[in-house]
Design a protein around this motif. Structure first.
Motif, PDB file in Angstrom:
ATOM      1  N   LEU A 165      63.047   0.959  -7.074  1.00 49.79           N
ATOM      2  CA  LEU A 165      62.880   0.141  -6.117  1.00 49.79           C
ATOM      3  C   LEU A 165      63.718  -1.040  -6.493  1.00 49.79           C
ATOM      4  O   LEU A 165      64.580  -1.596  -5.407  1.00 49.79           O
ATOM      5  CB  LEU A 165      61.513  -0.719  -6.423  1.00 49.79           C
ATOM      6  CG  LEU A 165      60.225   0.226  -6.007  1.00 49.79           C
ATOM      7  CD1 LEU A 165      58.891  -0.762  -6.560  1.00 49.79           C
ATOM      8  CD2 LEU A 165      60.205   0.100  -4.424  1.00 49.79           C
ATOM      9  N   LEU A 166      64.361  -1.340  -7.698  1.00 53.77           N
ATOM     10  CA  LEU A 166      65.398  -2.165  -7.819  1.00 53.77           C
ATOM     11  C   LEU A 166      66.595  -1.563  -7.345  1.00 53.77           C
ATOM     12  O   LEU A 166      67.548  -2.305  -6.648  1.00 53.77           O
ATOM     13  CB  LEU A 166      65.691  -2.339  -9.251  1.00 53.77           C
ATOM     14  CG  LEU A 166      66.643  -3.153  -9.686  1.00 53.77           C
ATOM     15  CD1 LEU A 166      66.629  -4.555  -9.434  1.00 53.77           C
ATOM     16  CD2 LEU A 166      66.934  -3.106 -11.050  1.00 53.77           C
ATOM     17  N   ASP A 167      66.608  -0.275  -7.506  1.00 51.71           N
ATOM     18  CA  ASP A 167      68.288   0.338  -6.783  1.00 51.71           C
ATOM     19  C   ASP A 167      68.121   0.246  -5.403  1.00 51.71           C
ATOM     20  O   ASP A 167      69.250  -0.029  -4.696  1.00 51.71           O
ATOM     21  CB  ASP A 167      68.115   1.951  -7.324  1.00 51.71           C
ATOM     22  CG  ASP A 167      68.570   2.105  -8.699  1.00 51.71           C
ATOM     23  OD1 ASP A 167      69.238   1.038  -9.243  1.00 51.71           O
ATOM     24  OD2 ASP A 167      68.499   3.205  -9.091  1.00 51.71           O
ATOM     25  N   LEU A 168      66.931   0.446  -4.596  1.00 52.94           N
ATOM     26  CA  LEU A 168      66.956   0.188  -3.211  1.00 52.94           C
ATOM     27  C   LEU A 168      67.004  -1.241  -2.832  1.00 52.94           C
ATOM     28  O   LEU A 168      67.890  -1.561  -1.780  1.00 52.94           O
ATOM     29  CB  LEU A 168      65.521   0.683  -2.783  1.00 52.94           C
ATOM     30  CG  LEU A 168      64.968   2.220  -2.534  1.00 52.94           C
ATOM     31  CD1 LEU A 168      63.647   2.442  -2.187  1.00 52.94           C
ATOM     32  CD2 LEU A 168      66.079   2.680  -1.422  1.00 52.94           C
ATOM     33  N   ARG A 169      66.763  -2.039  -3.496  1.00 53.29           N
ATOM     34  CA  ARG A 169      66.866  -3.564  -3.324  1.00 53.29           C
ATOM     35  C   ARG A 169      68.354  -4.118  -3.316  1.00 53.29           C
ATOM     36  O   ARG A 169      69.053  -4.417  -2.573  1.00 53.29           O
ATOM     37  CB  ARG A 169      65.911  -4.243  -4.339  1.00 53.29           C
ATOM     38  CG  ARG A 169      66.100  -5.893  -3.904  1.00 53.29           C
ATOM     39  CD  ARG A 169      64.977  -5.933  -2.558  1.00 53.29           C
ATOM     40  NE  ARG A 169      64.905  -7.494  -2.260  1.00 53.29           N
ATOM     41  CZ  ARG A 169      64.077  -8.117  -2.261  1.00 53.29           C
ATOM     42  NH1 ARG A 169      62.653  -7.613  -2.249  1.00 53.29           N
ATOM     43  NH2 ARG A 169      64.060  -9.278  -1.845  1.00 53.29           N
ATOM     44  N   MET A 170      69.167  -3.203  -4.436  1.00 53.79           N
ATOM     45  CA  MET A 170      70.393  -3.570  -4.817  1.00 53.79           C
ATOM     46  C   MET A 170      71.038  -2.937  -3.744  1.00 53.79           C
ATOM     47  O   MET A 170      71.984  -3.619  -3.122  1.00 53.79           O
ATOM     48  CB  MET A 170      70.969  -3.009  -6.063  1.00 53.79           C
ATOM     49  CG  MET A 170      70.320  -3.898  -7.111  1.00 53.79           C
ATOM     50  SD  MET A 170      70.869  -5.715  -7.291  1.00 53.79           S
ATOM     51  CE  MET A 170      69.133  -6.261  -6.615  1.00 53.79           C
ATOM     52  N   LYS A 171      70.814  -1.949  -3.157  1.00 54.11           N
ATOM     53  CA  LYS A 171      71.757  -1.139  -1.980  1.00 54.11           C
ATOM     54  C   LYS A 171      71.508  -1.813  -0.762  1.00 54.11           C
ATOM     55  O   LYS A 171      72.640  -1.967  -0.170  1.00 54.11           O
ATOM     56  CB  LYS A 171      71.242   0.361  -1.852  1.00 54.11           C
ATOM     57  CG  LYS A 171      71.830   1.235  -3.131  1.00 54.11           C
ATOM     58  CD  LYS A 171      71.274   2.748  -2.625  1.00 54.11           C
ATOM     59  CE  LYS A 171      71.638   3.546  -3.841  1.00 54.11           C
ATOM     60  NZ  LYS A 171      71.140   4.930  -3.694  1.00 54.11           N
ATOM     61  N   SER A 172      70.324  -2.447  -0.426  1.00 57.22           N
ATOM     62  CA  SER A 172      70.103  -3.130   0.513  1.00 57.22           C
ATOM     63  C   SER A 172      71.049  -4.500   0.395  1.00 57.22           C
ATOM     64  O   SER A 172      71.578  -4.904   1.535  1.00 57.22           O
ATOM     65  CB  SER A 172      68.740  -3.582   0.761  1.00 57.22           C
ATOM     66  OG  SER A 172      68.298  -4.394   1.774  1.00 57.22           O
ATOM     67  N   LEU A 173      70.971  -5.117  -0.556  1.00 61.67           N
ATOM     68  CA  LEU A 173      71.740  -6.227  -0.791  1.00 61.67           C
ATOM     69  C   LEU A 173      73.127  -5.843  -0.486  1.00 61.67           C
ATOM     70  O   LEU A 173      73.865  -6.958   0.114  1.00 61.67           O
ATOM     71  CB  LEU A 173      71.712  -6.780  -2.254  1.00 61.67           C
ATOM     72  CG  LEU A 173      72.201  -8.153  -2.669  1.00 61.67           C
ATOM     73  CD1 LEU A 173      71.881  -9.281  -1.827  1.00 61.67           C
ATOM     74  CD2 LEU A 173      71.983  -8.483  -4.286  1.00 61.67           C
ATOM     75  N   GLN A 174      73.750  -4.908  -1.021  1.00 60.39           N
ATOM     76  CA  GLN A 174      75.225  -4.620  -0.949  1.00 60.39           C
ATOM     77  C   GLN A 174      75.327  -4.259   0.540  1.00 60.39           C
ATOM     78  O   GLN A 174      76.661  -4.809   1.017  1.00 60.39           O
ATOM     79  CB  GLN A 174      75.710  -3.351  -1.687  1.00 60.39           C
ATOM     80  CG  GLN A 174      76.059  -3.616  -3.247  1.00 60.39           C
ATOM     81  CD  GLN A 174      76.455  -2.200  -3.910  1.00 60.39           C
ATOM     82  OE1 GLN A 174      75.942  -1.377  -3.717  1.00 60.39           O
ATOM     83  NE2 GLN A 174      77.663  -2.254  -4.502  1.00 60.39           N
ATOM     84  N   ARG A 175      74.774  -3.658   1.303  1.00 58.36           N
ATOM     85  CA  ARG A 175      75.164  -3.346   2.381  1.00 58.36           C
ATOM     86  C   ARG A 175      75.116  -4.631   3.371  1.00 58.36           C
ATOM     87  O   ARG A 175      75.903  -4.600   4.223  1.00 58.36           O
ATOM     88  CB  ARG A 175      73.697  -2.446   3.232  1.00 58.36           C
ATOM     89  CG  ARG A 175      74.097  -1.698   4.545  1.00 58.36           C
ATOM     90  CD  ARG A 175      73.081  -0.817   4.842  1.00 58.36           C
ATOM     91  NE  ARG A 175      73.262  -0.581   6.282  1.00 58.36           N
ATOM     92  CZ  ARG A 175      72.404   0.055   7.260  1.00 58.36           C
ATOM     93  NH1 ARG A 175      71.438   0.443   6.608  1.00 58.36           N
ATOM     94  NH2 ARG A 175      72.904   0.301   8.283  1.00 58.36           N
ATOM     95  N   TYR A 176      74.326  -5.509   3.262  1.00 62.67           N
ATOM     96  CA  TYR A 176      74.225  -6.649   4.116  1.00 62.67           C
ATOM     97  C   TYR A 176      74.777  -7.704   3.281  1.00 62.67           C
ATOM     98  O   TYR A 176      74.551  -9.082   4.063  1.00 62.67           O
ATOM     99  CB  TYR A 176      72.575  -6.971   4.722  1.00 62.67           C
ATOM    100  CG  TYR A 176      72.040  -5.989   5.369  1.00 62.67           C
ATOM    101  CD1 TYR A 176      72.616  -5.587   6.728  1.00 62.67           C
ATOM    102  CD2 TYR A 176      71.063  -5.118   4.734  1.00 62.67           C
ATOM    103  CE1 TYR A 176      71.612  -4.499   7.268  1.00 62.67           C
ATOM    104  CE2 TYR A 176      70.390  -4.188   5.057  1.00 62.67           C
ATOM    105  CZ  TYR A 176      70.965  -3.796   6.661  1.00 62.67           C
ATOM    106  OH  TYR A 176      70.405  -2.823   7.556  1.00 62.67           O
ATOM    107  N   ARG A 177      75.799  -7.613   2.441  1.00 65.76           N
ATOM    108  CA  ARG A 177      76.129  -8.991   1.742  1.00 65.76           C
ATOM    109  C   ARG A 177      77.523  -9.388   2.536  1.00 65.76           C
ATOM    110  O   ARG A 177      78.665  -8.877   2.218  1.00 65.76           O
ATOM    111  CB  ARG A 177      76.626  -8.453   0.417  1.00 65.76           C
ATOM    112  CG  ARG A 177      76.897  -9.514  -0.735  1.00 65.76           C
ATOM    113  CD  ARG A 177      76.903  -8.961  -1.909  1.00 65.76           C
ATOM    114  NE  ARG A 177      78.439  -9.453  -2.195  1.00 65.76           N
ATOM    115  CZ  ARG A 177      79.058  -8.742  -3.157  1.00 65.76           C
ATOM    116  NH1 ARG A 177      78.451  -8.000  -4.114  1.00 65.76           N
ATOM    117  NH2 ARG A 177      80.412  -9.223  -3.773  1.00 65.76           N
TER     118      ARG A 177
END
Length: 191
Positions: A165-177
């Motif tokens: 879940l943390l990895d998914l959250r970080m990937k989402s953050l990177q994508r929309y950052r």
């Protein structure tokens, strides 16, 4: 000047000189033997009123010196080629107009084919420094741009799929950052 397109030839000679350090313009009088000196006088058989004379721009890679004085610096023709080879054809220096820029020292003249140091070679060092400075500036900006995401790490690690879940959250953050995006986070446990 218009008939021989001299303006276009000079423009091309200037750009060629920038890339190669020089170039040649052949004075084409229609002679069969260009190894003979070009005589410019009233008694010249080649150059007279109404003669068809053309100027032909020659790329410097097609020209090499044949004969030059490299042993007596007291002479006027020291390190000045008297005869040139244009793809195997011998041409007297009086039949060539030589365009040069950035003359090298006398000892380096043969290395530059008795032309000048190309402007492209002089500027290459500046281009390398500029590229290095440009990439260094980007690296500095990347180092200053660090996102810290606060969350309840012990709760995430205690859950069976917490790391995923943390990895998914970080990937989402990177994508929309970027400054045009929106991130939703828990008001109490995340910041």
């Amino acid at each position: 000047l218009d008939k021989n397109k001299i303006k276009n030839m000079i423009t091309k000679a200037a750009s060629t000189t920038g890339y190669y350090g020089g170039c040649f313009s052949y004075i084409d009088t229609g002679t069969e033997d260009p190894s003979l000196p070009l005589v410019i006088s009233e008694k010249s058989a080649e150059i007279k009123q109404g003669a068809d004379i053309k100027l032909v721009l020659i790329d410097p890679v097609n020209v090499s010196p044949l004969q030059y004085n490299a042993i007596d610096p007291l002479k006027e023709n020291y390190m000045v080629p008297q005869m040139w080879s244009v793809v195997g054809k011998t041409v007297h220096h009086s039949r060539l107009i030589i365009f040069t820029d950035n003359d090298p020292p006398v000892l380096l003249k043969p290395a530059y084919n008795f032309l000048g140091i190309p402007q492209a070679q002089i500027l290459w060092d500046y281009v390398l420094h500029w590229n290095k400075a440009r990439s260094s500036a980007v690296e500095i900006l990347d180092k200053l741009n660090l996102t810290v995401y606060k969350t309840n790490a012990s709760e995430l690690l205690a859950t069976p799929q917490g790391i995923e879940l943390l990895d998914l959250r970080m990937k989402s953050l990177q994508r929309y950052r970027n400054n045009s995006s929106v991130l939703v986070c828990d008001q109490e446990t995340e910041s």
